[in-house]
Design a protein around this motif. Sequence first.
Motif, PDB file in Angstrom:
ATOM      1  N   HIS A   1     -10.678  -9.071  -6.574  1.00  0.00           N
ATOM      2  CA  HIS A   1      -9.997  -7.515  -5.981  1.00  0.00           C
ATOM      3  C   HIS A   1     -10.209  -6.997  -6.920  1.00  0.00           C
ATOM      4  O   HIS A   1      -9.550  -7.203  -8.223  1.00  0.00           O
ATOM      5  CB  HIS A   1      -8.967  -7.898  -5.030  1.00  0.00           C
ATOM      6  CG  HIS A   1      -9.602  -8.513  -3.426  1.00  0.00           C
ATOM      7  ND1 HIS A   1      -9.602  -7.788  -2.535  1.00  0.00           N
ATOM      8  CD2 HIS A   1      -9.785  -9.616  -3.487  1.00  0.00           C
ATOM      9  CE1 HIS A   1     -10.526  -8.387  -1.637  1.00  0.00           C
ATOM     10  NE2 HIS A   1      -9.861  -9.388  -1.847  1.00  0.00           N
TER      11      HIS A   1
ATOM     12  N   THR B   1       2.302   1.999  -3.139  1.00  0.00           N
ATOM     13  CA  THR B   1       1.402   2.384  -4.660  1.00  0.00           C
ATOM     14  C   THR B   1       0.612   3.804  -4.356  1.00  0.00           C
ATOM     15  O   THR B   1       0.703   4.602  -5.402  1.00  0.00           O
ATOM     16  CB  THR B   1      -0.196   1.624  -4.304  1.00  0.00           C
ATOM     17  OG1 THR B   1       0.506   0.306  -5.437  1.00  0.00           O
ATOM     18  CG2 THR B   1      -1.041   1.830  -4.895  1.00  0.00           C
ATOM     19  N   ASN B   2       0.641   4.130  -2.605  1.00  0.00           N
ATOM     20  CA  ASN B   2       0.561   5.804  -2.262  1.00  0.00           C
ATOM     21  C   ASN B   2       1.380   6.329  -2.775  1.00  0.00           C
ATOM     22  O   ASN B   2       1.247   7.568  -2.627  1.00  0.00           O
ATOM     23  CB  ASN B   2       0.375   5.139  -0.944  1.00  0.00           C
ATOM     24  CG  ASN B   2      -1.108   4.941  -0.611  1.00  0.00           C
ATOM     25  OD1 ASN B   2      -2.134   5.288  -1.184  1.00  0.00           O
ATOM     26  ND2 ASN B   2      -1.509   4.272   0.446  1.00  0.00           N
TER      27      ASN B   2
ATOM     28  N   SER C   1      -8.361  -7.187   0.706  1.00  0.00           N
ATOM     29  CA  SER C   1      -9.305  -6.189   1.155  1.00  0.00           C
ATOM     30  C   SER C   1      -8.801  -4.866   1.702  1.00  0.00           C
ATOM     31  O   SER C   1      -8.587  -3.766   2.333  1.00  0.00           O
ATOM     32  CB  SER C   1     -10.387  -6.956   2.393  1.00  0.00           C
ATOM     33  OG  SER C   1     -10.910  -7.332   1.733  1.00  0.00           O
TER      34      SER C   1
ATOM     35  N   ALA D   1       0.852  -1.270   0.203  1.00  0.00           N
ATOM     36  CA  ALA D   1      -0.029  -0.010   0.011  1.00  0.00           C
ATOM     37  C   ALA D   1       0.833   0.814   0.442  1.00  0.00           C
ATOM     38  O   ALA D   1       0.851   2.256  -0.497  1.00  0.00           O
ATOM     39  CB  ALA D   1      -1.044  -0.049   0.806  1.00  0.00           C
TER      40      ALA D   1
ATOM     41  N   ASP E   1      -6.887  -2.900  -0.303  1.00  0.00           N
ATOM     42  CA  ASP E   1      -8.022  -2.035  -0.987  1.00  0.00           C
ATOM     43  C   ASP E   1      -8.516  -0.598   0.126  1.00  0.00           C
ATOM     44  O   ASP E   1      -8.777   0.337  -0.723  1.00  0.00           O
ATOM     45  CB  ASP E   1      -9.211  -2.912  -1.086  1.00  0.00           C
ATOM     46  CG  ASP E   1      -8.655  -3.979  -2.213  1.00  0.00           C
ATOM     47  OD1 ASP E   1      -8.127  -3.686  -3.353  1.00  0.00           O
ATOM     48  OD2 ASP E   1     -10.042  -5.201  -2.337  1.00  0.00           O
ATOM     49  N   ASP E   2      -9.105  -1.261   1.028  1.00  0.00           N
ATOM     50  CA  ASP E   2      -9.046  -0.008   1.544  1.00  0.00           C
ATOM     51  C   ASP E   2      -7.631   1.503   1.637  1.00  0.00           C
ATOM     52  O   ASP E   2      -7.880   2.459   2.224  1.00  0.00           O
ATOM     53  CB  ASP E   2      -9.795  -0.667   3.532  1.00  0.00           C
ATOM     54  CG  ASP E   2     -10.262  -1.151   3.450  1.00  0.00           C
ATOM     55  OD1 ASP E   2     -11.493  -0.773   2.183  1.00  0.00           O
ATOM     56  OD2 ASP E   2     -11.159  -1.991   4.239  1.00  0.00           O
ATOM     57  N   HIS E   3      -6.351   0.480   1.232  1.00  0.00           N
ATOM     58  CA  HIS E   3      -6.062   1.878   2.094  1.00  0.00           C
ATOM     59  C   HIS E   3      -5.201   2.680   0.716  1.00  0.00           C
ATOM     60  O   HIS E   3      -4.504   3.721   0.764  1.00  0.00           O
ATOM     61  CB  HIS E   3      -4.603   1.459   2.616  1.00  0.00           C
ATOM     62  CG  HIS E   3      -5.207   0.363   4.250  1.00  0.00           C
ATOM     63  ND1 HIS E   3      -6.060  -0.086   4.372  1.00  0.00           N
ATOM     64  CD2 HIS E   3      -4.257   1.523   5.539  1.00  0.00           C
ATOM     65  CE1 HIS E   3      -5.897  -0.022   6.183  1.00  0.00           C
ATOM     66  NE2 HIS E   3      -5.519   1.448   6.592  1.00  0.00           N
ATOM     67  N   VAL E   4      -5.433   2.230  -0.505  1.00  0.00           N
ATOM     68  CA  VAL E   4      -4.765   2.715  -1.634  1.00  0.00           C
ATOM     69  C   VAL E   4      -6.125   3.495  -2.005  1.00  0.00           C
ATOM     70  O   VAL E   4      -5.574   4.230  -3.177  1.00  0.00           O
ATOM     71  CB  VAL E   4      -4.373   1.476  -3.071  1.00  0.00           C
ATOM     72  CG1 VAL E   4      -3.040   0.622  -1.951  1.00  0.00           C
ATOM     73  CG2 VAL E   4      -4.897   0.536  -3.119  1.00  0.00           C
ATOM     74  N   HIS E   5      -7.304   3.805  -1.819  1.00  0.00           N
ATOM     75  CA  HIS E   5      -8.260   4.383  -2.760  1.00  0.00           C
ATOM     76  C   HIS E   5      -8.073   4.305  -4.623  1.00  0.00           C
ATOM     77  O   HIS E   5      -8.161   5.348  -4.421  1.00  0.00           O
ATOM     78  CB  HIS E   5      -7.895   5.676  -1.969  1.00  0.00           C
ATOM     79  CG  HIS E   5      -7.721   5.807  -0.701  1.00  0.00           C
ATOM     80  ND1 HIS E   5      -8.988   5.504   0.226  1.00  0.00           N
ATOM     81  CD2 HIS E   5      -6.582   6.528  -0.431  1.00  0.00           C
ATOM     82  CE1 HIS E   5      -7.947   5.553   1.052  1.00  0.00           C
ATOM     83  NE2 HIS E   5      -6.702   5.677   1.599  1.00  0.00           N
ATOM     84  N   GLY E   6      -8.029   2.961  -4.369  1.00  0.00           N
ATOM     85  CA  GLY E   6      -8.338   2.933  -5.574  1.00  0.00           C
ATOM     86  C   GLY E   6      -7.309   2.856  -6.745  1.00  0.00           C
ATOM     87  O   GLY E   6      -7.364   2.596  -8.053  1.00  0.00           O
ATOM     88  N   LYS E   7      -5.819   3.649  -5.930  1.00  0.00           N
ATOM     89  CA  LYS E   7      -4.205   3.018  -6.926  1.00  0.00           C
ATOM     90  C   LYS E   7      -4.298   1.923  -7.393  1.00  0.00           C
ATOM     91  O   LYS E   7      -4.734   1.089  -6.198  1.00  0.00           O
ATOM     92  CB  LYS E   7      -3.826   3.842  -6.199  1.00  0.00           C
ATOM     93  CG  LYS E   7      -3.807   6.002  -5.925  1.00  0.00           C
ATOM     94  CD  LYS E   7      -2.303   6.603  -5.151  1.00  0.00           C
ATOM     95  CE  LYS E   7      -2.697   7.916  -5.739  1.00  0.00           C
ATOM     96  NZ  LYS E   7      -1.466   8.510  -5.249  1.00  0.00           N
TER      97      LYS E   7
END
Lengths: 375, 375
Positions: free
Chosen positions: B134, B29-30, B52, B26, B55-61
Amino acid sequence: MKLDICQQFGIDFPLFAFSHCRDVVAAVTNAGGFGVLGATAYTPEQLDRELSWIDDHVHGKPYGADIIVPAKFEGKGEKLSKGDLAGRIPVEHKEFVAGLLAEHGIEPEASPRIGGTMLSGDTGPELLEVAMSHPIKLIANALGVPPDYMLEAGRERGVPVAALVGAKEHALKQAAAGVDLIVAQGTEAGGHCGEVSTLVLIPEVLDALEANGSDIPVLAAGGIVTGRQMAAAVAMGASGAWTGSVWLTTEEAETAPHTVQKMLAATSRDTVRSAGRTGKPSRQLVSDWTNAWLPNDEGRKPLPLPLQSMLSEPVLRRVDALAEQGHQGAQALATYFVGQGVGMMNKVKPAREVVADFIEDYLAAAERLGRSLPE
Amino acid sequence: MKLDICQQFGIDFPLFAFSHCRDVVAAVTNAGGFGVLGATAYTPEQLDRELSWIDDHVHGKPYGADIIVPAKFEGKGEKLSKGDLAGRIPVEHKEFVAGLLAEHGIEPEASPRIGGTMLSGDTGPELLEVAMSHPIKLIANALGVPPDYMLEAGRERGVPVAALVGAKEHALKQAAAGVDLIVAQGTEAGGHCGEVSTLVLIPEVLDALEANGSDIPVLAAGGIVTGRQMAAAVAMGASGAWTGSVWLTTEEAETAPHTVQKMLAATSRDTVRSAGRTGKPSRQLVSDWTNAWLPNDEGRKPLPLPLQSMLSEPVLRRVDALAEQGHQGAQALATYFVGQGVGMMNKVKPAREVVADFIEDYLAAAERLGRSLPE
């Protein structure tokens, strides 16, 4: 190129070419690079002749010489004759080699030769004296820290001294000893090499030197047979490239013709780092000879330097001669020092064309990296 | 960066980060790179939970997942249970390991565990199904040609499939199989790796693909822990870098603390390419464990995949736990997968800082190469 080293050595392109062939040395120097003659196998008289020939052909352009003086070897400090040293080769090793040759259909010689002591350092001072009597612009020592007499001779005559290293610790030792140029050579290199890859070794050595307050220029070596690889090394902070393998398949090279064919056909996976030739790990073409020794699982442990060379060199020269005559067993045994870059050495070219290709490929790589940048 | 791959994957900087740690994935990616979760050690339920969380931590990235499905392994196609496989571990090997532990002051367990079959490919399809549920933007297979079901799933769901290769021939095979991205990984890499160095492999693979009319993007892997090495790879024509080792000493990483200390202290010469952990050659920290197996001269020949992992993993986990408690014998045995770049991993940093350092170092390297050009 606009690199300090070009000004320091009076060259256009910081491509250093190590070769045992005077024609390659002269061709690279004349093409704007820097040729370095591998001098260790010569007698002082032969070396004088080779360097005079180069002098006649480079018209004052810069070139250098490389003399291997290993720091450690069997019998060091004991003043042994060649015969004394030969007596230290165990009879089982001689029998093992005789058996290997027999398996390959090669008859024993009536009186098997034992090779010279070219890696024992005994001719180093004389060769250095001969080299220094020519207008060389670099003297290199490819194995360990150069002996004091080499460093002193370099300082006295104003000739920079280069040393090859395969590890960060060795680079620091060389810097402390006072060398002028470090060649950091990765494990993919032909000939004697360490275990660290060029891509890791270059930044690691540069960081270590910087942390020690040294700004000695570092050339990258190991696997470099194209301009884009040289550009990669310069991007990482190297001052240029030191190359060897790529000259072995040039038109001028002295490489045995059968070995040239093997090199042209080889991929990067057809080399092995083995002590089976000199007693120290060196990278060479895989063959039935290298398979007979460690690190091959079934292989035998080689003798220390210089005993293994004394055992192997006369045999491998005989093998080369038989291979040329089409002897299949000899062709399976034949090998020579070469790096993993052999996978991209697929065509015989004149040495000057290799230099031109390097320059073109270097420029394209620099442009490619520049294009990747955000505006 | 202005590279096609940035547009293709929706990233700013083509730095791909393989990690078993969701926090690293994450964070990278962020920070503008591309995190890839190493998923093979998870059960399907665990993997679902990890993804999951990401998913919750990259906000679509964009991020990806890596599932190892080896092409060859002991018992393949035989539908063997874990017990059947365990029965193929020779008693001499169990005794050898027990003896090695005893030498290091580690008592035998009442009922020694035999590890799972995580490298046997049996959970591959389930893990893939979970991953595909995912919003992953890349699915990778780190060992051999991806199985058909992975390539098909990727095509169906529009998820690019990546494959790791260590040789030119393998790259051509992968291209023919239809992968979308090739990771060409040199011998200096941590984990499973081939014999060819990154500096040689990248241009060799690119040349071979081009000669075969393929324009599949190639990421460089193996030894890359700095931006200047990544710039070197891009200069040679790579589309970016695939990294693993450098994340092992980040603040977020799951690496055992004692092993982190070993990595920080290690130089590039403290790794070895050994089959002693998984049965296939993989690069890891040198330790008394790796010294107990080939290629160490005195070492024993490891078992094939997955038997060697089944033998070694439970032992090495026990060793890690004891090492944490300060057990000296265990500390001497402790090891983990890491590449030669470990020599430059000398400080624990947050993963986002590693990305920032990469970018800065990349830009400096590009500038350095640009400055070398004639006007």
